[in-house]
Design a protein around this motif. Structure first.
Motif, PDB file in Angstrom:
ATOM      1  N   CYS A  11     -40.863  12.996 -11.258  1.00  0.00           N
ATOM      2  CA  CYS A  11     -41.742  14.088 -10.840  1.00  0.00           C
ATOM      3  C   CYS A  11     -43.192  13.834 -11.240  1.00  0.00           C
ATOM      4  O   CYS A  11     -43.462  13.265 -12.294  1.00  0.00           O
ATOM      5  CB  CYS A  11     -41.262  15.397 -11.470  1.00  0.00           C
ATOM      6  SG  CYS A  11     -41.986  16.822 -10.658  1.00  0.00           S
ATOM      7  N   CYS A  27     -38.738  21.902 -17.900  1.00  0.00           N
ATOM      8  CA  CYS A  27     -37.899  21.090 -17.016  1.00  0.00           C
ATOM      9  C   CYS A  27     -37.629  19.701 -17.601  1.00  0.00           C
ATOM     10  O   CYS A  27     -38.536  19.023 -18.085  1.00  0.00           O
ATOM     11  CB  CYS A  27     -38.573  20.955 -15.656  1.00  0.00           C
ATOM     12  SG  CYS A  27     -37.660  19.900 -14.534  1.00  0.00           S
ATOM     13  N   CYS A  86     -43.807  20.538 -15.730  1.00  0.00           N
ATOM     14  CA  CYS A  86     -43.376  21.893 -16.090  1.00  0.00           C
ATOM     15  C   CYS A  86     -42.644  21.812 -17.429  1.00  0.00           C
ATOM     16  O   CYS A  86     -41.641  21.088 -17.552  1.00  0.00           O
ATOM     17  CB  CYS A  86     -42.449  22.455 -15.021  1.00  0.00           C
ATOM     18  SG  CYS A  86     -43.138  22.339 -13.363  1.00  0.00           S
ATOM     19  N   TYR A  88     -45.184  16.425 -11.593  1.00  0.00           N
ATOM     20  CA  TYR A  88     -45.587  17.633 -12.302  1.00  0.00           C
ATOM     21  C   TYR A  88     -45.049  17.611 -13.726  1.00  0.00           C
ATOM     22  O   TYR A  88     -44.139  16.835 -14.052  1.00  0.00           O
ATOM     23  CB  TYR A  88     -45.072  18.889 -11.598  1.00  0.00           C
ATOM     24  CG  TYR A  88     -45.711  19.176 -10.255  1.00  0.00           C
ATOM     25  CD1 TYR A  88     -46.853  18.497  -9.825  1.00  0.00           C
ATOM     26  CD2 TYR A  88     -45.172  20.137  -9.413  1.00  0.00           C
ATOM     27  CE1 TYR A  88     -47.420  18.780  -8.592  1.00  0.00           C
ATOM     28  CE2 TYR A  88     -45.739  20.417  -8.180  1.00  0.00           C
ATOM     29  CZ  TYR A  88     -46.857  19.731  -7.768  1.00  0.00           C
ATOM     30  OH  TYR A  88     -47.413  20.004  -6.545  1.00  0.00           O
TER      31      TYR A  88
HETATM   32  S1  SF4 Z   1     -39.528  22.061 -12.220  1.00  0.00           S
HETATM   33 FE1  SF4 Z   1     -39.233  19.921 -12.860  1.00  0.00          FE
HETATM   34  S2  SF4 Z   1     -38.763  18.822 -11.002  1.00  0.00           S
HETATM   35 FE2  SF4 Z   1     -39.643  20.788 -10.381  1.00  0.00          FE
HETATM   36  S3  SF4 Z   1     -41.811  20.397 -10.165  1.00  0.00           S
HETATM   37 FE3  SF4 Z   1     -41.549  21.079 -12.270  1.00  0.00          FE
HETATM   38  S4  SF4 Z   1     -41.270  19.197 -13.455  1.00  0.00           S
HETATM   39 FE4  SF4 Z   1     -40.958  18.655 -11.310  1.00  0.00          FE
END
Ligand code: SF4
Length: 433
Positions: A63, A70, A67, A65
């Motif tokens: 990913c 996660c 988060c 991102y």
């Molecule tokens: S929740 Fe996890 S998989 Fe989804 S965008 Fe955020 S970091 Fe990426």
């Protein structure tokens, strides 16, 4: 990396998503295989919460991102893998033919950008539906921020689509998932709703127009990763049902993943009972006519973990009880603890034929253990105590065997507050998405 290794990594990475129950789709094909049943695919839940009759897997766990809640976030040090669309389509078909699975739940981490990720998932669907003529159940998790065109195209292949809202307030989202924009999440939900309405209109004129996400849309909220109260979670959930015609809002108790320092660690787990109480409250709002305010009034904004929310409401409102089952309206009977939708309907049907007595109630499906304190039948009361009795809370509290589960969890009040909680408490306001 071989397919088996990829499957281990990407199946494991997908297990935290709770929103994969399936129902409401009646997709059938003439010249292929597979069929999604209106009654819902039979599925079961493994001990770790995994739904094991759907192949629940990510296309990729790499990913861009970060988060905080996660396991797949870019800053987490975990093995990474990625299926090609054809590999994943092949696995799905092979598993289906061997009777291992009855459908596919497809999600993905964000690769490159939301549209690229959706394009890759779309290719899996295209191969399955157009090349392999697979008509079984498919649930796709859309990536917020992807284009309308992607939503429209995926919805024509999938039975259910979902966009995770994750956290109930803008402040929480900004702190823990700064790359996710609330507007992107809500506009994806809105597009699904609009596309479904357009599709219904098209099908009124052209019976053979393809279905758009016939099982509707769902979403998921994480519980306990932030100090957001049950009142906020339920308020947002109620608004989502109303505004976007959600089929289901799932609640997922936060599980510590990796070493996300901002969030509760394994020594401070979110009680699974909280998730359970939220589902019960959600059910009361959808099928029993309760409002968020009624469920959360008189609480400290969080649901009572020891009492189901309906019993808790009944205890707060002794003036509404006992209810005479022979004369009370259906809506009032529904509010009695121990009486569900089916038993309330049975009572209404039975009293057309003759007087309903206390001894009949159990046979009509009423759970007398709770209902006895809140009903009369032909004026007769069978409970050991009246609704206003100060002991009522103790009487209705879940049995000691259920209570014992709590002892598995550490005393939360004795533990230091995680960093995210402290910062969110300081954040101005708690505006819902
Ligand atoms: S929740 Fe996890 S998989 Fe989804 S965008 Fe955020 S970091 Fe990426």
């Amino acid at each position: 990396m071989d397919i088996r290794q990829k499957l281990v990594i990407l199946g494991e990475a997908a297990k935290y998503d709770a929103s994969c129950a399936s129902s409401g789709s009646g997709r059938q094909g003439k010249d292929g295989f597979g069929k999604a049943c209106m009654a819902g695919i039979c599925h079961t839940w493994a001990a770790d919460g995994r739904c094991i009759s759907l192949l629940k897997v990510l296309l990729s766990n790499t990913c861009i991102y970060d988060c905080a809640y996660c396991v797949n976030r870019v800053s987490n040090d975990v093995p990474r893998a990625r299926f090609t669309p054809r590999e994943l389509a092949d696995i799905t078909v092979e598993f289906y033919r061997r009777n291992y699975i009855e459908g596919l739940f497809l999600s993905s981490a964000v690769m490159k950008n939301p549209d690229y990720t959706c394009e890759q998932m779309l290719e899996v669907l295209r191969i399955l539906r157009n090349e392999y003529r697979y008509f079984g159940y498919i649930h796709v998790k859309l990536i917020p921020g992807s284009s309308q065109e992607m939503t429209d195209r995926i919805g024509l292949y999938a039975d259910r689509v979902s966009v995770n809202v994750e956290l109930p307030t803008r402040a929480s989202l900004k702190l823990l998932a700064p790359s996710k924009q609330p507007e992107h999440i809500l506009s994806s939900m809105d597009r699904i709703k609009q596309a479904k309405e357009q599709n219904a209109e098209e099908r009124r004129h052209f019976k053979n127009a393809p279905l758009f996400a016939p099982a509707g849309q769902s979403t998921q909220m994480i519980v306990g990763a932030t100090p957001d109260s049950d009142r906020k979670l339920l308020a947002l959930s109620g608004a989502l049902y109303k505004t976007y015609q959600m089929k289901r809002v799932y609640f997922s108790a936060y599980m510590p993943v990796g070493n996300a320092l901002m969030l509760p660690g394994p020594e401070r787990p979110v009680p699974l009972r909280r998730e359970h109480r939220l589902y019960q409250a959600d059910w009361l709002m959808r099928f029993y006519g309760f409002s968020t305010e009624e469920i959360t009034e008189g609480t400290n904004d969080n649901l009572d973990l020891d009492l189901d929310p309906k019993s808790a409401w009944a205890i707060r409102h002794p003036e509404q009880f006992p209810v005479e089952v022979n004369t009370a309206p259906y809506e009032t009977i529904l509010r009695v603890p121990g009486i569900g939708v089916i038993s309330a309907k049975r009572i209404i049907a039975a009293r057309r034929l003759g007087a309903v007595r206390l001894e009949h109630l159990r046979k009509l499906g009423v759970v007398m253990k709770r209902a006895q304190y809140f009903v009369t039948a032909m004026g007769k009361f069978g409970g050991r105590a009246m609704p206003g009795n100060p002991m009522m809370r103790e009487i209705l509290t879940d049995s000691p065997s259920v209570q014992a589960q709590l002892s598995l969890f550490t005393d939360e009040t004795a533990l230091p507050e995680p960093e995210a909680f402290r910062r969110l408490r300081q954040a101005a306001g708690g505006e819902l998405l």
